[in-house]
Design a protein around this motif. Structure first.
Motif, PDB file in Angstrom:
ATOM      1  N   UNK A  16       0.144  -6.299   2.541  1.00  0.00           N
ATOM      2  CA  UNK A  16      -0.432  -5.166   1.820  1.00  0.00           C
ATOM      3  C   UNK A  16       0.164  -3.841   2.257  1.00  0.00           C
ATOM      4  N   UNK A  17       0.412  -3.703   3.545  1.00  0.00           N
ATOM      5  CA  UNK A  17       1.003  -2.469   4.070  1.00  0.00           C
ATOM      6  C   UNK A  17       2.370  -2.215   3.442  1.00  0.00           C
ATOM      7  N   UNK A  18       3.170  -3.267   3.350  1.00  0.00           N
ATOM      8  CA  UNK A  18       4.517  -3.103   2.813  1.00  0.00           C
ATOM      9  C   UNK A  18       4.517  -2.948   1.295  1.00  0.00           C
ATOM     10  N   UNK A  19       3.556  -3.536   0.629  1.00  0.00           N
ATOM     11  CA  UNK A  19       3.420  -3.313  -0.808  1.00  0.00           C
ATOM     12  C   UNK A  19       3.063  -1.846  -1.053  1.00  0.00           C
ATOM     13  N   UNK A  20       2.161  -1.318  -0.251  1.00  0.00           N
ATOM     14  CA  UNK A  20       1.800   0.103  -0.371  1.00  0.00           C
ATOM     15  C   UNK A  20       3.022   0.983  -0.141  1.00  0.00           C
ATOM     16  N   UNK A  21       3.805   0.680   0.883  1.00  0.00           N
ATOM     17  CA  UNK A  21       5.006   1.471   1.171  1.00  0.00           C
ATOM     18  C   UNK A  21       5.999   1.397   0.014  1.00  0.00           C
ATOM     19  N   UNK A  22       6.164   0.218  -0.561  1.00  0.00           N
ATOM     20  CA  UNK A  22       7.063   0.052  -1.696  1.00  0.00           C
ATOM     21  C   UNK A  22       6.607   0.907  -2.876  1.00  0.00           C
ATOM     22  N   UNK A  23       5.326   0.831  -3.193  1.00  0.00           N
ATOM     23  CA  UNK A  23       4.788   1.627  -4.302  1.00  0.00           C
ATOM     24  C   UNK A  23       4.974   3.112  -4.023  1.00  0.00           C
ATOM     25  N   UNK A  24       4.734   3.532  -2.801  1.00  0.00           N
ATOM     26  CA  UNK A  24       4.909   4.930  -2.426  1.00  0.00           C
ATOM     27  C   UNK A  24       6.356   5.372  -2.628  1.00  0.00           C
ATOM     28  N   UNK A  25       7.308   4.556  -2.190  1.00  0.00           N
ATOM     29  CA  UNK A  25       8.728   4.886  -2.365  1.00  0.00           C
ATOM     30  C   UNK A  25       9.114   4.920  -3.845  1.00  0.00           C
ATOM     31  N   UNK A  26       8.600   3.981  -4.624  1.00  0.00           N
ATOM     32  CA  UNK A  26       8.914   3.943  -6.049  1.00  0.00           C
ATOM     33  C   UNK A  26       8.359   5.170  -6.769  1.00  0.00           C
ATOM     34  N   UNK A  27       7.142   5.569  -6.402  1.00  0.00           N
ATOM     35  CA  UNK A  27       6.551   6.762  -7.022  1.00  0.00           C
ATOM     36  C   UNK A  27       7.336   8.022  -6.655  1.00  0.00           C
ATOM     37  N   UNK A  28       7.765   8.122  -5.397  1.00  0.00           N
ATOM     38  CA  UNK A  28       8.558   9.284  -4.972  1.00  0.00           C
ATOM     39  C   UNK A  28       9.893   9.310  -5.710  1.00  0.00           C
TER      40      UNK A  28
END
Length: 72
Positions: free
Chosen positions: A9-21
């Motif tokens: 879950x932590x890495x999915x959140x990081x991925x989504x954060x990077x994609x949004x940025x």
């Protein structure tokens, strides 16, 4: 392996954060998710390579995948 404070879950959140940025910065993003554990133990690898070529996968990406599948 499994480590404390390293959940999926932590890495999915990081991925989504990077994609949004990247989207806000108007960058193009691509992601490839591969689960390779025992994925090719019973597959005809030359057939996989043929189908990849036919699908238009070539160049450096083809060589990386080919090296992984055939030279491990």
């Amino acid at each position: 392996g499994f480590r404390k404070r390293r959940s999926t879950g932590r890495y999915i959140y990081r991925l989504i954060d990077h994609l949004q940025a990247a989207k806000l910065s108007k960058y193009t993003s691509a992601a490839l998710f591969i689960d390779l554990e025992k994925a090719f133990d019973s597959v005809w690898l030359n057939g996989v390579m043929f189908k990849m070529k036919r699908a238009g996968i070539g160049g450096k990406m083809f060589r990386i995948i080919s090296d992984y599948l055939l030279n491990r």
